[in-house]
Scaffold this motif. Structure first.
Motif, PDB file in Angstrom:
ATOM      1  N   SER A 120       0.838  -1.196   0.000  1.00  0.00           N
ATOM      2  CA  SER A 120       0.000   0.000   0.000  1.00  0.00           C
ATOM      3  C   SER A 120       0.873   1.245   0.000  1.00  0.00           C
ATOM      4  N   GLN A 136      -3.880   6.292  -0.017  1.00  0.00           N
ATOM      5  CA  GLN A 136      -5.295   6.234  -0.395  1.00  0.00           C
ATOM      6  C   GLN A 136      -5.748   7.618  -0.819  1.00  0.00           C
ATOM      7  N   THR A 142      -9.079  10.023  -2.190  1.00  0.00           N
ATOM      8  CA  THR A 142     -10.532  10.060  -2.002  1.00  0.00           C
ATOM      9  C   THR A 142     -11.115  11.197  -2.835  1.00  0.00           C
ATOM     10  N   VAL A 184      -4.696   0.889  -8.651  1.00  0.00           N
ATOM     11  CA  VAL A 184      -5.587   1.542  -7.704  1.00  0.00           C
ATOM     12  C   VAL A 184      -6.821   0.676  -7.523  1.00  0.00           C
ATOM     13  N   ASP A 185      -7.279   0.561  -6.298  1.00  0.00           N
ATOM     14  CA  ASP A 185      -8.513  -0.170  -5.995  1.00  0.00           C
ATOM     15  C   ASP A 185      -9.687   0.679  -6.461  1.00  0.00           C
ATOM     16  N   THR A 207     -11.971   1.666  -3.214  1.00  0.00           N
ATOM     17  CA  THR A 207     -11.419   2.370  -2.047  1.00  0.00           C
ATOM     18  C   THR A 207     -10.459   3.486  -2.401  1.00  0.00           C
ATOM     19  N   VAL A 223      -7.276   3.009  -2.897  1.00  0.00           N
ATOM     20  CA  VAL A 223      -5.964   2.683  -2.353  1.00  0.00           C
ATOM     21  C   VAL A 223      -5.022   2.364  -3.507  1.00  0.00           C
ATOM     22  N   ARG A 275      -1.480   0.875  -4.836  1.00  0.00           N
ATOM     23  CA  ARG A 275      -0.529  -0.161  -4.429  1.00  0.00           C
ATOM     24  C   ARG A 275       0.537  -0.335  -5.516  1.00  0.00           C
TER      25      ARG A 275
END
Length: 645
Positions: free
Chosen positions: A183, A186, A188, A216-217, A220, A222, A224
């Motif tokens: 990770s 994050q 947003t 990227v998720d 979420t 996040v 990585r």
């Protein structure tokens, strides 16, 4: 005022200002409690399913809650809906009045038809609903035809806001060589649209730039790592662009982007390496201890603490002559002189130097040893050096009676250079201001030039100079300390003038004086004096001497019956001898006065004239006579003073 005739049915079908309303006459029943009707405008109560237990009344308002889409961009006012009273016969006698939030500013009503229009662009994100009140008046009298009723206009959301990254752009760091899936950060995004209505605010994340290094998720946000063994030394900085799209990512959704600046932080994954496997250096043989010879450098691709280096000498024939230290600012190894060098003794040295990382990471040990070695060749260069004395210090002991011109020491110096120039010797005259010594210019023989006297100067510290004949600027020096040894050349003597007295009533064997002596010499075994009467007084009938064997002697009477009238002073010669080789002696004289004493041995007078009085007088009588004499003398002086007056 706008009229309903200006709004076409097509607008309703297009959703611009679509609203719900009831048209025409509609009978609404109200439950009346205790004969009191429910207040008008409470539509919920009016539409309740509760059974009617009392009388039914006829409700004149026909209306419902209105909905209107935001962000209408047409040129005409936006139709919202219609208010209508069952008392309206269409003859214009009813006047509709609109009041409340936005009335007359945002919303207008046709006072004849009851048509409501929006005259400003509506934005749900600024205001989601408006509460208004409507009233029907008799146009002629102004009297209310219906009770005032409240209704709501709700602004219906459309997808007019793209997702926004309020905290962007982002900055993040991740260690190099991190495993895939580590990770990083994050992100947003927020969407100002209504999250409870449709998918307008449902955000999906994707990566536009930064692949294949990062992912990227989608839900979420996040970020990585997505690539194995990312190497900081190959690429350190990455600019990743992340997109957030609403409508769940579907076609037609709005999108926003942000930038994430990601830096790979360093780990110790690179061993140090010397760019040179051989260094050639040189140093003057005159270089002082701790002076710098040269520098070596082991390059490390890492940075910070991971690039710190420690240098050591691990082999070679110069480990005892040179040292190496690490410069913490530049991570270089500084080679310095450890001890004095000599070109004539050794002309070159070889060092094997190691550079190693002191801070290791176990997981990277498989990359190889985290140290490297190099060879340093150091040449010692010759310089013209001043003569050197052997030994470097001289200590000489000389008897003080040494003859002038006696050689007391041979001073030796040599040229340390290969040329071995001739040497000339001299004495630094500032070290021998009395010129007690001189040195032979060619042989270095140090000789006496004046008589030495230990009692005057017991030590001499001189400096002898040696100069190269072919290069007078090259001068060496050596200190010579000369200790002058004592010889017995001073006779003992009384330290002061001795004067003693003997009472007339003294008895034979009575102590009258103790004498001592001093000697300027300083024999190794210490001073020892011997006392006796001088030969001319060896048979003195009046006094004798006794040696105390502690460098003192006692003078004793040999008889009694001394008389001042017969002899008031005796002179006793005393012989004092030392224990030196040869024995030296001197004669001192003790002066002895004969004095009158009382019975206790206290001296009364040592003057012969004082004893012209009868000897039978007691001490008290003598004191009385003396007092009378003083009185007479005083009176005589007083009379003289009066005559003078």
């Amino acid at each position: 005022m706008w009229t309903s005739g200006r709004m076409s049915n097509a607008k309703s079908w297009l959703g611009l200002g679509m609203s719900l309303y009831f048209w025409g006459l509609m009978d609404l029943t109200t439950t009346v409690l205790s004969g009191t009707p429910t207040p008008p405008g409470k539509l919920e109560a009016l539409l309740s399913d509760k059974p009617q237990t009392h009388s039914r009344t006829k409700r004149s308002w026909v209306w419902n809650q209105f909905f209107v889409l935001e962000e209408y961009t047409g040129t005409d006012p936006l139709y919202v809906g219609k208010l209508h009273s069952d008392m309206d016969r269409g003859d214009g006698s009813i006047k509709y009045i609109l009041s409340g939030e936005g009335a007359g500013i945002v919303f207008t009503i046709d006072d004849t038809t009851g048509d409501i229009h929006a005259i400003q662009r509506l934005d749900r994100e600024e205001r989601a609903q408006y509460t208004l009140r409507a009233q029907a008046l008799d146009r002629r009298t102004g009297r209310p035809m219906e009770p005032e009723s409240e209704f709501i206009i709700k602004i219906q959301d459309i997808n007019d806001n793209e997702p926004k990254f309020l905290d962007g752009p982002y900055v993040a760091t991740v260690p190099e060589m991190s495993p895939v899936g580590t990770s990083v950060i994050q992100v947003t995004a927020t969407d100002a649209d209504d999250p409870t209505y449709g998918n307008s605010a449902r955000v999906v994340y994707s990566i536009l730039q930064g692949q294949p290094y990062f992912s990227v998720d989608s839900k979420t946000g996040v970020i990585r790592t997505a690539l194995m063994n990312m190497d900081r030394e190959a690429k350190e900085y990455y600019e990743v662009i992340i997109q957030a799209k609403d409508m769940g990512g579907q076609l037609g959704g709005l999108a926003g982007t942000t930038t994430v600046n990601i830096t790979l932080s360093d780990v110790n994954d690179n061993p140090p390496r010397f760019p040179q496997k051989h260094y050639q250096m040189s140093v003057l043989e005159s270089a002082p201890v701790s002076s710098t010879v040269g520098r070596v450098f082991a390059k490390d691709l890492d940075e910070g603490i991971n690039a710190e280096m420690k240098y050591t000498i691990v082999d070679g024939d110069g480990a005892d002559a040179f040292d190496i230290n690490t410069d913490p600012n530049f991570q270089v190894g500084i080679i310095t002189v450890k001890k004095p060098l000599s070109f004539e003794s050794k002309k070159s040295y070889t060092l094997k130097v190691e550079g190693a990382n002191p801070h290791l990471e176990m997981r990277f040990l498989n990359l190889g040893p985290f140290q490297d070695t190099t060879t340093v060749h150091i040449s010692v260069e010759d310089v013209d050096e001043p003569p050197i004395f052997e030994p470097g210090f001289y200590f000489v002991e000389v008897p003080e009676d040494v003859a002038i011109g006696t050689t007391i020491q041979i001073i030796s110096a040599k040229d340390p250079d290969v040329t071995n120039n001739s040497i000339r010797y001299s004495i630094d005259r500032s070290s021998d201001p009395g010129r007690f010594f001189y040195v032979d210019i060619t042989t270095g023989a140090l000789m006496t030039a004046r008589p030495l006297d230990r009692e005057e100067f017991s030590w001499h510290n001189i400096t002898v100079l040696a100069m190269e004949m072919n290069n007078p600027s090259q001068v060496g020096s050596v200190s010579v300390t000369i200790k002058v040894l004592d010889v017995n050349d001073n006779a003992p003597e009384f330290p002061r003038f001795y004067e003693a007295f003997v009472c007339e009533n003294a008895k034979a064997g009575q102590l009258i004086q103790t004498v001592s002596a001093v000697d300027l010499d300083d024999p190794h075994s210490g001073q020892h004096f011997y006392y006796s009467l001088a030969p001319e007084a060896a048979n003195n009938p009046n006094f004798t001497i006794r040696d105390n064997q502690d460098n003192t002697a006692r003078i004793l009477t040999r008889r009694s019956g001394f008389r001042q009238q017969e002899q008031s002073v005796f002179y006793l010669p005393i012989l004092i001898a030392d224990s030196g080789q040869p024995v030296l002696s001197s004669t001192g004289t003790l002066t002895i006065q004969v004095c009158g004493c009382d019975d206790d041995g206290h001296v009364l007078s040592c003057s012969p004239e004082a004893y012209m009085l009868p000897v039978s007088l007691s001490r008290g009588a003598l004191i009385a006579i003396l007092a009378c004499i003083f009185v007479l003398l005083g009176n005589t002086s007083w009379k003289k003073i009066r005559l003078l007056g």
